[in-house]
Design a protein around this motif. Structure first.
Motif, mmCIF file in Angstrom:
data_model
loop_
_atom_site.group_PDB
_atom_site.id
_atom_site.type_symbol
_atom_site.label_atom_id
_atom_site.label_comp_id
_atom_site.label_asym_id
_atom_site.label_seq_id
_atom_site.Cartn_x
_atom_site.Cartn_y
_atom_site.Cartn_z
ATOM 1 N N GLY A 209 71.416 -4.199 74.842
ATOM 2 C CA GLY A 209 70.844 -4.135 73.500
ATOM 3 C C GLY A 209 71.739 -3.394 72.523
ATOM 4 O O GLY A 209 71.974 -3.862 71.406
ATOM 5 N N ARG A 210 72.244 -2.251 72.922
ATOM 6 C CA ARG A 210 73.106 -1.474 72.030
ATOM 7 C C ARG A 210 74.381 -2.240 71.708
ATOM 8 O O ARG A 210 74.852 -2.223 70.568
ATOM 9 C CB ARG A 210 73.438 -0.122 72.662
ATOM 10 N N PHE A 211 74.920 -2.909 72.706
ATOM 11 C CA PHE A 211 76.139 -3.691 72.474
ATOM 12 C C PHE A 211 75.896 -4.753 71.402
ATOM 13 O O PHE A 211 76.680 -4.895 70.451
ATOM 14 C CB PHE A 211 76.595 -4.338 73.781
ATOM 15 N N GLN A 217 77.910 -10.975 65.795
ATOM 16 C CA GLN A 217 77.977 -12.412 66.036
ATOM 17 C C GLN A 217 78.483 -12.763 67.434
ATOM 18 O O GLN A 217 79.395 -13.572 67.596
ATOM 19 C CB GLN A 217 78.852 -13.078 64.978
ATOM 20 N N VAL A 218 77.875 -12.162 68.450
ATOM 21 C CA VAL A 218 78.185 -12.534 69.830
ATOM 22 C C VAL A 218 77.407 -13.807 70.148
ATOM 23 O O VAL A 218 76.175 -13.828 70.084
ATOM 24 C CB VAL A 218 77.810 -11.412 70.806
ATOM 25 N N LEU A 219 78.113 -14.862 70.483
ATOM 26 C CA LEU A 219 77.478 -16.159 70.684
ATOM 27 C C LEU A 219 76.867 -16.323 72.068
ATOM 28 O O LEU A 219 75.892 -17.055 72.236
ATOM 29 C CB LEU A 219 78.501 -17.279 70.452
ATOM 30 N N GLU A 220 77.469 -15.650 73.067
ATOM 31 C CA GLU A 220 76.988 -15.822 74.440
ATOM 32 C C GLU A 220 77.302 -14.578 75.246
ATOM 33 O O GLU A 220 78.369 -13.990 75.097
ATOM 34 C CB GLU A 220 77.678 -17.031 75.090
ATOM 35 N N VAL A 221 76.354 -14.182 76.076
ATOM 36 C CA VAL A 221 76.631 -13.181 77.099
ATOM 37 C C VAL A 221 76.461 -13.847 78.459
ATOM 38 O O VAL A 221 75.508 -14.583 78.692
ATOM 39 C CB VAL A 221 75.718 -11.942 76.976
ATOM 40 N N SER A 222 77.422 -13.591 79.330
ATOM 41 C CA SER A 222 77.387 -14.116 80.692
ATOM 42 C C SER A 222 77.120 -12.940 81.620
ATOM 43 O O SER A 222 77.914 -12.005 81.676
ATOM 44 C CB SER A 222 78.735 -14.779 81.028
ATOM 45 N N ILE A 223 75.998 -12.984 82.324
ATOM 46 C CA ILE A 223 75.561 -11.840 83.120
ATOM 47 C C ILE A 223 75.153 -12.312 84.518
ATOM 48 O O ILE A 223 74.373 -13.248 84.656
ATOM 49 C CB ILE A 223 74.385 -11.113 82.441
ATOM 50 N N GLY A 224 75.700 -11.639 85.525
ATOM 51 C CA GLY A 224 75.389 -12.018 86.892
ATOM 52 C C GLY A 224 75.059 -10.840 87.782
ATOM 53 O O GLY A 224 73.942 -10.712 88.270
ATOM 54 N N HIS A 225 76.040 -9.965 87.997
ATOM 55 C CA HIS A 225 75.883 -8.915 89.007
ATOM 56 C C HIS A 225 74.653 -8.055 88.741
ATOM 57 O O HIS A 225 73.795 -7.884 89.625
ATOM 58 C CB HIS A 225 77.144 -8.048 89.045
ATOM 59 N N ALA A 226 74.538 -7.499 87.538
ATOM 60 C CA ALA A 226 73.396 -6.632 87.240
ATOM 61 C C ALA A 226 72.089 -7.407 87.276
ATOM 62 O O ALA A 226 71.073 -6.924 87.791
ATOM 63 C CB ALA A 226 73.588 -5.972 85.872
ATOM 64 N N LEU A 227 72.106 -8.601 86.731
ATOM 65 C CA LEU A 227 70.872 -9.395 86.663
ATOM 66 C C LEU A 227 70.352 -9.714 88.058
ATOM 67 O O LEU A 227 69.148 -9.563 88.331
ATOM 68 C CB LEU A 227 71.132 -10.674 85.864
ATOM 69 N N ILE A 228 71.240 -10.132 88.950
ATOM 70 C CA ILE A 228 70.791 -10.460 90.305
ATOM 71 C C ILE A 228 70.336 -9.199 91.030
ATOM 72 O O ILE A 228 69.338 -9.210 91.763
ATOM 73 C CB ILE A 228 71.915 -11.169 91.079
ATOM 74 N N ALA A 242 63.214 -10.619 80.922
ATOM 75 C CA ALA A 242 63.482 -9.289 80.386
ATOM 76 C C ALA A 242 64.798 -9.273 79.607
ATOM 77 O O ALA A 242 64.896 -8.634 78.552
ATOM 78 C CB ALA A 242 63.524 -8.265 81.522
ATOM 79 N N TYR A 243 65.806 -9.966 80.106
ATOM 80 C CA TYR A 243 67.072 -10.052 79.364
ATOM 81 C C TYR A 243 66.890 -10.788 78.043
ATOM 82 O O TYR A 243 67.449 -10.399 77.017
ATOM 83 C CB TYR A 243 68.141 -10.753 80.214
ATOM 84 N N LEU A 244 66.122 -11.844 78.061
ATOM 85 C CA LEU A 244 65.862 -12.586 76.832
ATOM 86 C C LEU A 244 65.151 -11.699 75.813
ATOM 87 O O LEU A 244 65.402 -11.795 74.607
ATOM 88 C CB LEU A 244 65.047 -13.841 77.130
ATOM 89 N N ALA A 245 64.273 -10.828 76.303
ATOM 90 C CA ALA A 245 63.580 -9.906 75.402
ATOM 91 C C ALA A 245 64.558 -8.883 74.811
ATOM 92 O O ALA A 245 64.446 -8.501 73.650
ATOM 93 C CB ALA A 245 62.454 -9.193 76.147
ATOM 94 N N VAL A 246 65.526 -8.433 75.622
ATOM 95 C CA VAL A 246 66.540 -7.502 75.115
ATOM 96 C C VAL A 246 67.381 -8.166 74.032
ATOM 97 O O VAL A 246 67.674 -7.585 72.987
ATOM 98 C CB VAL A 246 67.445 -6.988 76.256
ATOM 99 N N ILE A 247 67.776 -9.402 74.287
ATOM 100 C CA ILE A 247 68.565 -10.142 73.297
ATOM 101 C C ILE A 247 67.737 -10.346 72.042
ATOM 102 O O ILE A 247 68.250 -10.213 70.919
ATOM 103 C CB ILE A 247 69.043 -11.486 73.885
ATOM 104 N N GLY A 248 66.471 -10.647 72.232
ATOM 105 C CA GLY A 248 65.471 -10.705 71.170
ATOM 106 C C GLY A 248 65.920 -11.261 69.852
ATOM 107 O O GLY A 248 66.141 -12.472 69.712
ATOM 108 N N PRO A 249 66.097 -10.416 68.823
ATOM 109 C CA PRO A 249 66.409 -10.883 67.476
ATOM 110 C C PRO A 249 67.731 -11.658 67.362
ATOM 111 O O PRO A 249 67.917 -12.414 66.415
ATOM 112 C CB PRO A 249 66.492 -9.577 66.671
ATOM 113 N N GLN A 250 68.625 -11.454 68.352
ATOM 114 C CA GLN A 250 69.916 -12.161 68.282
ATOM 115 C C GLN A 250 69.822 -13.602 68.777
ATOM 116 O O GLN A 250 70.768 -14.353 68.629
ATOM 117 C CB GLN A 250 70.964 -11.402 69.106
ATOM 118 N N ARG A 251 68.675 -13.999 69.349
ATOM 119 C CA ARG A 251 68.553 -15.360 69.870
ATOM 120 C C ARG A 251 68.242 -16.349 68.751
ATOM 121 O O ARG A 251 67.539 -16.035 67.814
ATOM 122 C CB ARG A 251 67.458 -15.429 70.927
#
Length: 251
Positions: A209-211, A217-228, A242-251
């Motif tokens: 979220g802070r990032f 204007q970050v278009l995509e985040v690719s997340i694997g290790h932490a998410l799994i 939960a990740y989608l909720a963190v991204i929230g307003p940026q989606r």
């Protein structure tokens, strides 16, 4: 708008540790998509330590079925070998929405640095052109402090992916302002050169979220290790949401 692409490599690590097909990479990817993920990322390596070529083919079909993006990462300079045809042949066969080029060596545990364009730029140029002829958007893995980010555009790339490991380390240590300023500056320089900006590596629910609040204007985040890893406690469906909720307003 920031999209979430889930990297399913770690599912394949668990499967390969015992053989067989449990856990099922395809089922895990489908669960992520049904939970709302915008795409799937894989990083097949020549040693087949996790995602294999047959997984790439199956996941390509799955993402087409779900009408979402498929992102294949890899080192375009790594030669083919038994069981691994090479990054470009895999992209030629599957035509992913995006190919993310990463300068990782065979012995690396994980990707830990971006391209040196002074050394590799001209070698990358024809490979980027070939990938684009397959209909792939091309992204190049870069360090935020790279002074030559604009070179990525000059050699034909569409996007960069910022290697966010140093930001995650700063977040874990406490103060993040200097790291965020570095990444925000890198994103602005990329935008000025006409490049889109992706981000990935060691991003988590805690630090994402802070990032996104500070890096424009970050278009995509690719997340694997932490998410799994988080999904081991909370379940895959709930963790993706939960990740989608963190991204929230940026989606």
């Amino acid at each position: 708008m920031t999209s979430l692409s889930v990297n399913v490599n770690k599912i394949a690590v668990l499967r390969n540790s015992r053989g067989g097909n449990d856990p099922d990479v395809l089922r895990a990817a489908a669960t992520c998509l049904e939970a709302g993920a915008d795409g799937i990322t894989v990083h097949p390596r020549p040693d087949q330590r996790h995602i294999r070529s047959d997984d790439v083919l199956a996941l390509s079909a799955l993402t087409r079925e779900h009408a979402v993006e498929f992102n294949i990462e890899g080192n375009p300079f790594a030669p083919p070998r038994p069981g691994y045809p090479g990054l470009l042949p895999l992209c030629a066969e599957t035509r992913p929405a995006q190919a993310t080029l990463v300068p990782d060596g065979d012995g690396q545990l994980t990707s830990d640095h971006g391209f040196d364009f002074a050394r590799d730029g001209e070698r990358l140029r024809p490979l980027i052109a070939e990938l684009k002829s397959y209909g792939c958007r091309v992204s190049l893995f870069v360090d935020a402090g790279n002074p030559d980010i604009a070179t990525a555009a000059a050699i034909g790339a569409d996007r960069i992916e910022l290697y966010t490991g140093p930001y995650a380390d700063a977040f874990a240590a406490g103060p993040t302002q200097a790291a965020l300023e570095l990444f925000a500056d890198a994103a602005r320089r990329a935008h000025a050169a006409g490049l889109g900006v992706n981000a990935g590596h060691d991003l988590s629910q805690a630090n994402l979220g802070r990032f996104l609040q500070h890096v424009p204007q970050v278009l995509e985040v690719s997340i694997g290790h932490a998410l799994i890893g988080e999904a081991l406690y909370d379940g895959l469906d709930a963790t993706v949401k939960a990740y989608l909720a963190v991204i929230g307003p940026q989606r």
